[in-house]
Design a protein around this motif. Structure first.
Motif, PDB file in Angstrom:
ATOM      1  N   PRO A  15       0.607  -1.351   0.014  1.00  0.00           N
ATOM      2  CA  PRO A  15       0.021  -0.097  -0.098  1.00  0.00           C
ATOM      3  C   PRO A  15       0.951   1.229   0.112  1.00  0.00           C
ATOM      4  CG  PRO A  15      -0.073  -1.031   2.114  1.00  0.00           C
ATOM      5  CD  PRO A  15       0.568  -2.076   1.032  1.00  0.00           C
ATOM      6  N   ARG A  16       1.970   1.386   0.679  1.00  0.00           N
ATOM      7  CA  ARG A  16       2.559   2.444   0.693  1.00  0.00           C
ATOM      8  C   ARG A  16       3.394   2.861  -0.356  1.00  0.00           C
ATOM      9  NH1 ARG A  16       3.027   6.694   4.072  1.00  0.00           N
ATOM     10  NH2 ARG A  16       3.022   7.997   2.170  1.00  0.00           N
ATOM     11  N   VAL A  17       3.888   1.855  -1.310  1.00  0.00           N
ATOM     12  CA  VAL A  17       4.207   2.103  -2.561  1.00  0.00           C
ATOM     13  C   VAL A  17       3.352   2.588  -3.622  1.00  0.00           C
ATOM     14  CG1 VAL A  17       5.714   1.357  -4.535  1.00  0.00           C
ATOM     15  CG2 VAL A  17       6.155   0.387  -2.266  1.00  0.00           C
ATOM     16  N   PHE A  18       2.089   1.666  -3.613  1.00  0.00           N
ATOM     17  CA  PHE A  18       1.258   2.342  -4.182  1.00  0.00           C
ATOM     18  C   PHE A  18       0.357   3.670  -3.921  1.00  0.00           C
ATOM     19  CE2 PHE A  18      -3.382   2.432  -6.157  1.00  0.00           C
ATOM     20  CZ  PHE A  18      -3.240   1.674  -7.159  1.00  0.00           C
ATOM     21  N   ALA A  19       0.424   3.967  -2.818  1.00  0.00           N
ATOM     22  CA  ALA A  19      -0.040   5.373  -2.296  1.00  0.00           C
ATOM     23  C   ALA A  19       0.960   6.365  -2.765  1.00  0.00           C
ATOM     24  CB  ALA A  19      -0.312   5.320  -0.949  1.00  0.00           C
ATOM     25  N   ASP A  20       2.196   6.196  -2.452  1.00  0.00           N
ATOM     26  CA  ASP A  20       3.350   7.194  -3.041  1.00  0.00           C
ATOM     27  C   ASP A  20       3.448   7.390  -4.447  1.00  0.00           C
ATOM     28  OD1 ASP A  20       4.101   7.624  -0.289  1.00  0.00           O
ATOM     29  OD2 ASP A  20       5.959   6.028  -0.642  1.00  0.00           O
ATOM     30  N   ALA A  21       2.843   6.699  -5.298  1.00  0.00           N
ATOM     31  CA  ALA A  21       2.947   6.902  -6.525  1.00  0.00           C
ATOM     32  C   ALA A  21       1.587   7.739  -6.925  1.00  0.00           C
ATOM     33  CB  ALA A  21       2.628   5.346  -7.369  1.00  0.00           C
ATOM     34  N   VAL A  22       0.506   7.680  -6.350  1.00  0.00           N
ATOM     35  CA  VAL A  22      -0.741   8.366  -6.412  1.00  0.00           C
ATOM     36  C   VAL A  22      -0.239  10.034  -6.022  1.00  0.00           C
ATOM     37  CG1 VAL A  22      -3.071   8.955  -5.844  1.00  0.00           C
ATOM     38  CG2 VAL A  22      -2.366   6.416  -6.277  1.00  0.00           C
ATOM     39  N   LEU A  23       0.334   9.783  -4.837  1.00  0.00           N
ATOM     40  CA  LEU A  23       0.843  11.312  -4.422  1.00  0.00           C
ATOM     41  C   LEU A  23       1.942  11.912  -5.203  1.00  0.00           C
ATOM     42  CD1 LEU A  23       1.126  10.534  -0.709  1.00  0.00           C
ATOM     43  CD2 LEU A  23      -0.565  11.848  -1.824  1.00  0.00           C
ATOM     44  N   GLU A  24       2.686  11.227  -5.948  1.00  0.00           N
ATOM     45  CA  GLU A  24       3.541  11.775  -6.933  1.00  0.00           C
ATOM     46  C   GLU A  24       2.753  12.370  -8.204  1.00  0.00           C
ATOM     47  OE1 GLU A  24       7.200  10.224  -9.794  1.00  0.00           O
ATOM     48  OE2 GLU A  24       6.808   9.133  -8.047  1.00  0.00           O
ATOM     49  N   LEU A  25       1.872  11.815  -8.623  1.00  0.00           N
ATOM     50  CA  LEU A  25       1.213  12.608  -9.670  1.00  0.00           C
ATOM     51  C   LEU A  25       0.113  13.560  -9.179  1.00  0.00           C
ATOM     52  CD1 LEU A  25       0.067   9.327 -11.769  1.00  0.00           C
ATOM     53  CD2 LEU A  25       1.780  10.966 -12.340  1.00  0.00           C
ATOM     54  N   VAL A  26      -0.428  13.264  -7.990  1.00  0.00           N
ATOM     55  CA  VAL A  26      -1.131  14.338  -7.378  1.00  0.00           C
ATOM     56  C   VAL A  26      -0.387  15.658  -7.324  1.00  0.00           C
ATOM     57  CG1 VAL A  26      -2.390  15.139  -5.388  1.00  0.00           C
ATOM     58  CG2 VAL A  26      -3.006  12.957  -6.456  1.00  0.00           C
ATOM     59  N   ALA A  27       0.645  15.616  -6.780  1.00  0.00           N
ATOM     60  CA  ALA A  27       1.490  16.774  -6.408  1.00  0.00           C
ATOM     61  C   ALA A  27       2.120  17.314  -7.722  1.00  0.00           C
ATOM     62  CB  ALA A  27       2.891  16.305  -5.586  1.00  0.00           C
ATOM     63  N   ALA A  28       2.157  16.640  -8.902  1.00  0.00           N
ATOM     64  CA  ALA A  28       2.811  17.204 -10.047  1.00  0.00           C
ATOM     65  C   ALA A  28       1.429  17.975 -10.514  1.00  0.00           C
ATOM     66  CB  ALA A  28       2.990  16.317 -10.978  1.00  0.00           C
ATOM     67  N   SER A  29       0.259  17.596 -10.512  1.00  0.00           N
ATOM     68  CA  SER A  29      -0.778  18.359 -11.127  1.00  0.00           C
ATOM     69  C   SER A  29      -1.531  19.391  -9.802  1.00  0.00           C
ATOM     70  CB  SER A  29      -1.901  17.191 -11.425  1.00  0.00           C
ATOM     71  OG  SER A  29      -2.505  16.452 -10.346  1.00  0.00           O
ATOM     72  N   THR A  30      -1.004  19.283  -8.560  1.00  0.00           N
ATOM     73  CA  THR A  30      -1.764  20.104  -7.581  1.00  0.00           C
ATOM     74  C   THR A  30      -0.502  20.642  -6.518  1.00  0.00           C
ATOM     75  OG1 THR A  30      -3.501  18.770  -7.587  1.00  0.00           O
ATOM     76  CG2 THR A  30      -3.364  20.519  -5.923  1.00  0.00           C
ATOM     77  N   PRO A  31       0.297  21.695  -7.174  1.00  0.00           N
ATOM     78  CA  PRO A  31       1.371  21.974  -6.762  1.00  0.00           C
ATOM     79  C   PRO A  31       1.243  22.638  -5.063  1.00  0.00           C
ATOM     80  CG  PRO A  31       1.385  23.203  -8.916  1.00  0.00           C
ATOM     81  CD  PRO A  31      -0.061  22.297  -8.451  1.00  0.00           C
TER      82      PRO A  31
END
Length: 310
Positions: A288-304
Motif C-alpha cells: 500500500p505505501r508504494v502504491f499510495a506514494d505513486a498516486v501522491l507523486e502524480l497528485v503533487a505534479a498536478s496540484t502544486p
C-alpha cells in the motif's frame, strides 16, 4: 472488528446506484481508486488513509456487480466489458461533479482508469496503472499465447463454459480464494482479510457480470449496445497521453512482469514503469505505501499546493 472502509455513501451514476467510500477534505485534489476482480474496495483500506492524510479527496467505488452497487433497471444488460467499466467511472465522476482527477487501479479497475485516460484525457490529471496498458485488444484475443501464459488464464477459459458459470455460482468463495492464492503467492492474507472482500461477491449480479466480461473480451459474447461506440474507439488501441506511473508485480501469478518497452508504444505522454519485488496481483493491498506514494507523486505534479494543505 473495525472496518476502515465503512460507512459507505451512495449516488446514482449512469445505469448504477454506486456504493462508494469517501475520505479526505471535500474540496481537495480528487483521487479515484478502482478495485479489480475478484477483489473489492478493501484493497485500498491502507492506501486510502495515506492519501486522505496527505490532503486528497479519496473516492473508492464498488464496481458493477460488486458489494452494494446495484443496477438501476432490471433490463440493463449485466455486462462486464471494458467499455462499460470506463463509462461507469466517467458517469461517477460526472455525478460527483469531479471534472478532473488522478485515476488509479489494477485489474478491472485499472482497465476502467485506462479507458478514461485514453478516451477522455481531459478528465484524468494522472494515471496509476498496474500491468501497464490495460485496454483489451479483442480483435487479437483468440491468438494463442505461450503455454505458460495460457496456463495462467485457465479461469478465463473455464468461465467460457456453462460448467464455469455453474461453478462460480455454486462456490464463489472457493474459486475467488483460489485465485487470490495463485495470483499473489507471496501474500500471506488471513481468513478475515479474505472474508471482508468476499462479501462483495454476494452481489446478485456478480456472476452474470463476471461471466459476460470473460466471454466478451474473447469475442464470445455480445456487448451492451449502449457501449458499442466506446468499444469501437477502444478497438483502435488508443494511446494514453496523460502522466502515468505503471507497475508490475515481480510475483504476479496471472500477468507476468514486462519490461517498460513492451508497452511503451501505448503511452504518448510521460510514463514511468516500475517493478515491485515481492508483490503479486493485488498491489494496493500487498504494497500500500508504494502504491499510495505513486498516486501522491502524480497528485503533487498536478496540484502544486498539495503540501500546503496536508
Amino acid at each position: 472488528m473495525n472496518d476502515s472502509m465503512q460507512p459507505l455513501r451512495r449516488i446514482q451514476a449512469g445505469v448504477l446506484d454506486v456504493a462508494y467510500h469517501e475520505s479526505g477534505p471535500a474540496g481537495a485534489a480528487p483521487v479515484f481508486l478502482m478495485h479489480g476482480f475478484p477483489y473489492d474496495i478493501h484493497s485500498y483500506e491502507a492506501v486510502a488513509p495515506i492519501l486522505a492524510g496527505a490532503g486528497c479527496r479519496v473516492i473508492v467505488p464498488y464496481l458493477r456487480g460488486y458489494g452494494p452497487t446495484r443496477f438501476l433497471a432490471a433490463a440493463t444488460p449485466r455486462s462486464g466489458e471494458q467499455a462499460a467499466l470506463g463509462a461507469d467511472l466517467l458517469a461517477l465522476m460526472d455525478a460527483l461533479q469531479v471534472p478532473r482527477a488522478v485515476l488509479a487501479g489494477y485489474d478491472w479497475g485499472g482497465r476502467a482508469a485506462c479507458v478514461v485516460a485514453a478516451l477522455w484525457p481531459e478528465r484524468c490529471s494522472g494515471l496509476v496503472s498496474f500491468n501497464s496498458y490495460n485496454i483489451q485488444n479483442i480483435a487479437r484475443a483468440m491468438e494463442p499465447d505461450t503455454p505458460a501464459n495460457e496456463h495462467r488464464l485457465w479461469y478465463q477459459y473455464y468461465f467460457h463454459s456453462e460448467r464455469g458459470r455453474a461453478g462460480l455460482q455454486q462456490d464463489r468463495r472457493g474459486i475467488t480464494r483460489l485465485l487470490w492464492q495463485l495470483w499473489s503467492p507471496t501474500w500471506a492474507f488471513d481468513d478475515a482479510t479474505f472474508e471482508r472482500s468476499a462479501a462483495a461477491f454476494d452481489n446478485p449480479d456478480f456472476v452474470a457480470v463476471v461471466i459476460q466480461s470473460y466471454r466478451h473480451r474473447f469475442g464470445l459474447a455480445a456487448g451492451d449496445p449502449a457501449y458499442a461506440g466506446i468499444e469501437r474507439r477502444l478497438a483502435a488501441q488508443p494511446a494514453i497521453g496523460v502522466p502515468t506511473i505503471s507497475f508490475d508485480g515481480a510475483d504476479d501469478g496471472v500477468r507476468p512482469p514486462a519490461a517498460a518497452a513492451a508497452h511503451a508504444h501505448r503511452f504518448s505522454g510521460a510514463r514511468s514503469h516500475r517493478l515491485v519485488p515481492g508483490v503479486g496481483h493485488n498491489m494496493p493491498q500487498e504494497a500500500p505505501r508504494v502504491f499510495a506514494d505513486a498516486v501522491l507523486e502524480l497528485v503533487a505534479a498536478s496540484t502544486p499546493d498539495l503540501s500546503s494543505r496536508a
